[in-house]
Write a protein that holds these residues in place. Sequence first.
Motif, PDB file in Angstrom:
ATOM      1  N   VAL A 258       2.961 -14.508  23.234  1.00 24.55           N
ATOM      2  CA  VAL A 258       2.990 -15.391  24.317  1.00 24.55           C
ATOM      3  C   VAL A 258       2.459 -15.969  25.384  1.00 24.55           C
ATOM      4  CG1 VAL A 258       3.248 -14.371  27.059  1.00 24.55           C
ATOM      5  CG2 VAL A 258       4.987 -12.670  25.135  1.00 24.55           C
ATOM      6  N   GLU A 259       1.033 -16.014  24.877  1.00 25.08           N
ATOM      7  CA  GLU A 259       0.512 -16.556  25.578  1.00 25.08           C
ATOM      8  C   GLU A 259       0.632 -17.610  24.823  1.00 25.08           C
ATOM      9  OE1 GLU A 259      -3.581 -14.466  25.641  1.00 25.08           O
ATOM     10  OE2 GLU A 259      -2.960 -13.485  27.998  1.00 25.08           O
ATOM     11  N   THR A 262       3.327 -19.460  25.535  1.00 21.99           N
ATOM     12  CA  THR A 262       3.988 -20.872  27.333  1.00 21.99           C
ATOM     13  C   THR A 262       2.588 -21.389  26.732  1.00 21.99           C
ATOM     14  OG1 THR A 262       3.972 -17.984  28.023  1.00 21.99           O
ATOM     15  CG2 THR A 262       2.920 -19.716  29.181  1.00 21.99           C
ATOM     16  N   HIS A 263       1.463 -21.796  26.690  1.00 20.10           N
ATOM     17  CA  HIS A 263       0.714 -22.480  26.112  1.00 20.10           C
ATOM     18  C   HIS A 263       1.216 -24.118  25.631  1.00 20.10           C
ATOM     19  CE1 HIS A 263      -2.485 -19.971  27.032  1.00 20.10           C
ATOM     20  NE2 HIS A 263      -2.448 -19.957  28.230  1.00 20.10           N
ATOM     21  N   GLU A 266       4.309 -25.742  27.776  1.00 16.39           N
ATOM     22  CA  GLU A 266       3.467 -25.819  28.924  1.00 16.39           C
ATOM     23  C   GLU A 266       2.792 -27.207  28.508  1.00 16.39           C
ATOM     24  OE1 GLU A 266       2.301 -22.638  32.079  1.00 16.39           O
ATOM     25  OE2 GLU A 266       0.087 -23.159  30.389  1.00 16.39           O
ATOM     26  N   VAL A 272       6.292 -22.915  32.874  1.00 14.69           N
ATOM     27  CA  VAL A 272       6.512 -21.381  32.590  1.00 14.69           C
ATOM     28  C   VAL A 272       6.442 -20.471  33.057  1.00 14.69           C
ATOM     29  CG1 VAL A 272       6.825 -20.762  30.636  1.00 14.69           C
ATOM     30  CG2 VAL A 272       7.225 -22.747  29.482  1.00 14.69           C
ATOM     31  N   MET A 274       4.654 -17.159  32.710  1.00 12.67           N
ATOM     32  CA  MET A 274       4.398 -15.806  31.573  1.00 12.67           C
ATOM     33  C   MET A 274       4.448 -14.781  32.275  1.00 12.67           C
ATOM     34  SD  MET A 274       0.731 -16.532  29.577  1.00 12.67           S
ATOM     35  CE  MET A 274      -0.390 -16.432  30.816  1.00 12.67           C
ATOM     36  N   VAL A 300       8.207 -16.913  29.722  1.00 14.40           N
ATOM     37  CA  VAL A 300       7.940 -16.393  28.494  1.00 14.40           C
ATOM     38  C   VAL A 300       7.605 -14.593  28.230  1.00 14.40           C
ATOM     39  CG1 VAL A 300       6.540 -16.038  25.885  1.00 14.40           C
ATOM     40  CG2 VAL A 300       7.639 -18.359  27.242  1.00 14.40           C
TER      41      VAL A 300
END
Length: 457
Positions: A258-259, A262-263, A266, A272, A274, A300
């Motif tokens: 997920v992280e 997301t990054h 972005e 986004v 998270m 996400v």
Amino acid sequence: MSERTFQDFNLPSYLLKAVHAINFRQPTAIQERVIPDILNGRSVVGQSETGSGKTHAFLLPIFAKLDPQKQKVQAVITTPSRELAYQIYAAAKQLNKFAPTPLTIHNYVGGTDKQHQLAQLSRKQPQLVIGTPGRVLDLVKSQALDLHTATMFVVDEADMTLDMGFLAPVDQIASTFPDDLQMMVFSATIPQKLRPFLKKYMANPVVEEIRPQTIINPDVKNWLLSTKGQDKNQLIYRLLTMGEPYLALVFANTKKRVEELTHYLENQGLKVAMIHGGLEARRRKRTMRQIRNLDFQYIVATDLAARGIDIDGISLVINDDLPTDLEYFIHRVGRTGRNGMEGTAITLYAPGEDDLIAKLEERGIKFVPKELKRGRLVTTHDRNRRHKYRRRQASLDPSMKGFVKKTKKKVKPGYKKRIKRAIKDEEQEKRKLEVRHRIRKAKRVRQRQRRRERNRR
């Protein structure tokens, strides 16, 4: 659709005003089945899919039974995630706005100010408690929250409670209630490991199972996309931006993924949200509020964290990966296509995941194979076409294979027709046998289900 209305339940007039204010016109199937039982004091097990109206199925009769004149705990609702607790709390506050004598409702979840809650409880006990099992039990053990006066207990999302390891604290909470407790358990599924708990606290509950008419909502386009030879991050970015989704939800299996995703998004310029279980409570609460306010177009999330995202406007769901527990696939896809609106669910899969896709197909889930070409998703060939062709060839009887070989020789035209007809007759007979086998198998499954339902009663 049900022909009944909420007036048929003889609910207090203020609750009828409250449901009208949120545009509830007719009760859902689960509401129609359990509200009368709860009003009559029966313990219930309500099983129905995500988004079927379970929250108001227990909130409405509980509010009807609460006594505003008694300042003590009368009902407790536990739910496994903070987001779900906030969601139920918001629904309860909406009903409470219409009450002639407002009730005292408190929400207790982890990551919030415990000292403030202890001070609050020393002054006054709430009449309705909503919270996560860990924090509710913590307040009970601190001798601040007095539950022995409660007569109603709801375990919401029981399957998720079990999955997250919260069944033990729920068990401890349940042991503090009086013997005449009315218990209500709601869940999308009832796993076998949950049954000992139900048997322990529920002597003769009413069991209501609402089966979905179809596995996947017909308003949802269910597409399958292979990731072979493609960068998955880039592929998801293209899928999110090739159209204009009202609200898009991407599911990933782990917090780390997920992280990472997301990054990446972005960095491509997308705003986004998270959501995963490892976020600090205040940040999660703020993000959920922003999602409901539609401050984000893209989300996400992990499976468990996303259970608290109950928004009708999700138009696109993307499965970054197949869930480790295939039951979650239904929950994921069920986030879109609600209330008669159309939705799209796109599942990404790697070549080595054919077996998982096949298991979903065995459950009655139908995929439309797609591929991305020139910025558009186009329907492509069935991923099983080679296997089906091989199975068809392999299924021919040895005598039929002999006929096929003979067709390669130079023979009379009438002889070729007889060979083709014989092959066609053989295939038709095999298809009849396969259909007969499937009918018998389905009949055995239905018989087992009926036996299990009789045993539950």
